[in-house]
Design an enzyme around this catalytic site. Structure first.
Site, PDB file in Angstrom:
ATOM      1  N   SER A 135       0.866  -1.176   0.000  1.00  0.00           N
ATOM      2  CA  SER A 135       0.000   0.000   0.000  1.00  0.00           C
ATOM      3  C   SER A 135       0.904   1.228   0.000  1.00  0.00           C
ATOM      4  O   SER A 135       1.700   1.405   0.924  1.00  0.00           O
ATOM      5  CB  SER A 135      -0.875  -0.022   1.263  1.00  0.00           C
ATOM      6  N   LYS A 161      -1.389  -1.011  -4.222  1.00  0.00           N
ATOM      7  CA  LYS A 161      -2.538  -0.161  -3.859  1.00  0.00           C
ATOM      8  C   LYS A 161      -2.024   1.261  -3.762  1.00  0.00           C
ATOM      9  O   LYS A 161      -0.968   1.501  -3.165  1.00  0.00           O
ATOM     10  CB  LYS A 161      -3.097  -0.652  -2.535  1.00  0.00           C
ATOM     11  N   LYS A 163      -3.100   5.364  -2.793  1.00  0.00           N
ATOM     12  CA  LYS A 163      -4.071   6.197  -2.088  1.00  0.00           C
ATOM     13  C   LYS A 163      -4.520   7.308  -3.031  1.00  0.00           C
ATOM     14  O   LYS A 163      -3.716   7.851  -3.801  1.00  0.00           O
ATOM     15  CB  LYS A 163      -3.415   6.800  -0.847  1.00  0.00           C
ATOM     16  N   ASP A 188      -7.390   3.360  -2.885  1.00  0.00           N
ATOM     17  CA  ASP A 188      -8.022   3.495  -1.562  1.00  0.00           C
ATOM     18  C   ASP A 188      -8.258   4.974  -1.289  1.00  0.00           C
ATOM     19  O   ASP A 188      -7.311   5.764  -1.254  1.00  0.00           O
ATOM     20  CB  ASP A 188      -7.112   2.887  -0.486  1.00  0.00           C
ATOM     21  N   GLU A 213     -11.384   0.972  -2.884  1.00  0.00           N
ATOM     22  CA  GLU A 213     -11.570   0.808  -1.440  1.00  0.00           C
ATOM     23  C   GLU A 213     -12.153   2.060  -0.809  1.00  0.00           C
ATOM     24  O   GLU A 213     -11.653   3.167  -1.024  1.00  0.00           O
ATOM     25  CB  GLU A 213     -10.207   0.469  -0.822  1.00  0.00           C
ATOM     26  N   ASP A 238     -13.780  -0.800   3.871  1.00  0.00           N
ATOM     27  CA  ASP A 238     -12.790  -0.890   4.949  1.00  0.00           C
ATOM     28  C   ASP A 238     -13.435  -0.238   6.185  1.00  0.00           C
ATOM     29  O   ASP A 238     -14.090  -0.915   6.990  1.00  0.00           O
ATOM     30  CB  ASP A 238     -11.496  -0.187   4.489  1.00  0.00           C
ATOM     31  N   LYS A 262      -9.684  -6.057   8.917  1.00  0.00           N
ATOM     32  CA  LYS A 262      -8.605  -5.602   9.801  1.00  0.00           C
ATOM     33  C   LYS A 262      -9.028  -5.987  11.194  1.00  0.00           C
ATOM     34  O   LYS A 262     -10.109  -5.576  11.643  1.00  0.00           O
ATOM     35  CB  LYS A 262      -8.458  -4.072   9.756  1.00  0.00           C
ATOM     36  N   GLY A 290      -4.066  -3.549   6.580  1.00  0.00           N
ATOM     37  CA  GLY A 290      -2.965  -3.273   7.510  1.00  0.00           C
ATOM     38  C   GLY A 290      -3.074  -1.868   8.070  1.00  0.00           C
ATOM     39  O   GLY A 290      -3.804  -1.029   7.539  1.00  0.00           O
TER      40      GLY A 290
HETATM   41  O1  OSB Z   1      -6.926   2.421   4.812  1.00  0.00           O
HETATM   42  O2  OSB Z   1      -5.885   0.630   4.547  1.00  0.00           O
HETATM   43  C1  OSB Z   1      -5.935   1.761   5.043  1.00  0.00           C
HETATM   44  C2  OSB Z   1      -2.699   2.566   6.943  1.00  0.00           C
HETATM   45  C3  OSB Z   1      -3.193   3.290   8.006  1.00  0.00           C
HETATM   46  C4  OSB Z   1      -4.544   3.535   8.060  1.00  0.00           C
HETATM   47  C5  OSB Z   1      -5.412   3.048   7.062  1.00  0.00           C
HETATM   48  C6  OSB Z   1      -4.913   2.303   6.018  1.00  0.00           C
HETATM   49  C7  OSB Z   1      -3.529   2.089   5.935  1.00  0.00           C
HETATM   50  C8  OSB Z   1      -2.892   1.387   4.843  1.00  0.00           C
HETATM   51  C9  OSB Z   1      -1.555   0.749   5.157  1.00  0.00           C
HETATM   52  O3  OSB Z   1      -3.308   1.373   3.712  1.00  0.00           O
HETATM   53  C10 OSB Z   1      -1.463  -0.691   4.867  1.00  0.00           C
HETATM   54  C11 OSB Z   1      -0.218  -1.303   5.473  1.00  0.00           C
HETATM   55  O4  OSB Z   1      -0.183  -1.565   6.687  1.00  0.00           O
HETATM   56  O5  OSB Z   1       0.746  -1.496   4.723  1.00  0.00           O
HETATM   57 MG    MG Z   2      -8.241   1.299   3.570  1.00  0.00          MG
END
Ligand code: OSB
Ligand code: MG
Length: 370
Positions: A135, A161, A163, A188, A213, A238, A262, A290
């Site tokens: 991510s 992934k 953002k 995401d 996402e 999520d 999660k 994560g």
């Molecule tokens: O939305 O998935 C998310 C990290 C912190 C808060 C929200 C998210 C995330 C990530 C990180 O996308 C994923 C990772 O731990 O590598």
């Molecule tokens: Mg997310």
């Protein structure tokens, strides 16, 4: 398992790269580590809340408070037979899912050490390797983002992934798709959009994304259903899914076709397994999300992702994607085929480097419940 005391500690580790999302930027990882003590043994768990109430309403401080004043007295009051019983024990405490999950995780670690089984086995896992992705946060320029993708795709991660946030979405995603026509790609939004932004997502339908996402607000379950009807690309929820039955309702309403699990957001491993099973029964694939966990939380995520309906690559990257030095030895490493081995140790504690844990500890306190 009779719980004699519980230690809470706040740890801090610099991130190798700052991580930016639609809700903000993180330069370091701060975590609350829970250590349950039972007849000379110790079980460890990680609370995944952020310092600020940005991803969810919880913070490290609210978790400390709820654990100290309500949950620790409850677990110390009477033995816990099995970690599976923990959600019922704390059912009188509304929400505070990440605080619950951190303590439940520590109980699973204790249970696995006592019964000499791996976390994966205790959870009902069926695989010995899991497919993983990476991510990537928002970057100041698309060029920089493309370089980051190049690096991680080159290491073998099975999907990328990225953002997005309003103003940094369609154009950027198109450029990524153009530069990497064949990678498995997903976006995401972390709840950053409104229903009137639907045309942006409709345009993304041509980019062969694995999924989109959490485009809309965490409580916008109805709006997600309307958006999903307009898209061929699956929506994955999520933030919206904070209890197993949220998944059932989201599926029944047609809000999404994939669910991100999660354990922190769902209030623990037990609820995560229930959500996994409920999605499996309805033919909805899940994957493990994560929260930039330290190695402790990462071991739990890898073990959870070994369950059969985790059929999409998880946000569980190797330790060196996040940290110079993790708190576990050996660290989590990526295999050449884009998988990570499911941990075989009996719980997480056998992997934890206590010297490293002490080095990164900023605050610690032990509570006995009375
Ligand atoms: O939305 O998935 C998310 C990290 C912190 C808060 C929200 C998210 C995330 C990530 C990180 O996308 C994923 C990772 O731990 O590598
Ligand atoms: Mg997310």
């Amino acid at each position: 398992m009779k719980i004699d005391a519980v230690e809470l500690r706040i740890v801090e580790m610099p991130l190798l790269f700052p991580f930016e999302t639609s809700f903000g930027r993180m330069e370091k990882k701060t975590a609350l580590i829970v250590s349950v003590q039972s007849e000379g043994m110790r079980g460890l768990g990680e609370v995944v809340a952020n310092p600020k109430p940005d991803y969810s309403e919880e913070t490290i401080e609210t978790c400390w408070h709820i654990l100290r004043d309500f949950m620790i007295p409850e677990v110390c009051r009477e033995p816990v037979d099995h970690p599976r019983d923990f959600p019922r024990r704390v059912a009188g405490i509304r929400r505070h899912n990440m605080a619950k999950a951190g303590l439940e995780a520590a109980l699973w670690d204790l249970y696995c050490q006592m019964h000499e089984v791996s976390l994966a086995k205790a959870f009902g896992g069926t695989r010995d390797k899991v497919e993983v992705g990476v991510s990537l946060g928002l970057e100041p320029t698309t060029k920089r983002l493309l370089e980051r993708i190049e690096t991680f795709a080159g290491l073998g991660y099975r999907r990328i992934k990225i953002k997005i946030k309003p103003g940094y979405d369609l154009e950027m995603t198109r450029e990524v798709r153009k530069a990497f026509p064949n990678i498995k790609l997903q976006v995401d939004a972390n709840s950053a959009y409104l229903p009137e932004h639907a045309p942006i997502f409709e345009a993304m339908d041509d980019l062969r994304l694995l999924l989109i996402e959490q485009p809309l607000g965490e409580d916008d379950i109805v709006d997600h259903a309307q958006l999903q009807k307009r898209l061929r690309t699956p929506i994955c929820l999520d933030e919206s899914i904070v209890q197993p039955h949220d998944a059932r309702k989201a599926i029944e309403l047609g809000c999404c076709r994939v669910i991100n699990i999660k354990q922190g957001r769902l209030g623990g491993i037990t609820n995560s397994i229930e959500t996994h099973d409920l999605c499996q029964d309805r033919g909805i694939p899940v994957w493990c999300g994560g929260m930039l966990e330290t190695g402790i939380g990462r071991i739990f995520n890898l073990s959870l992702a070994s369950l059969p309906n985790f059929t999409l690559p998880g946000d569980i990257s190797a330790s060196d994607r996040y940290f110079e030095r993790d708190v576990i030895t050996p660290p989590v490493v990526l295999n050449a085929d884009g998988t990570i081995d499911v941990p075989r140790e009996h719980g997480v504690s056998p992997r934890v480097n206590l010297t490293r844990l002490s080095e990164i500890t900023r605050k610690r306190e032990t509570f006995t419940g009375s």
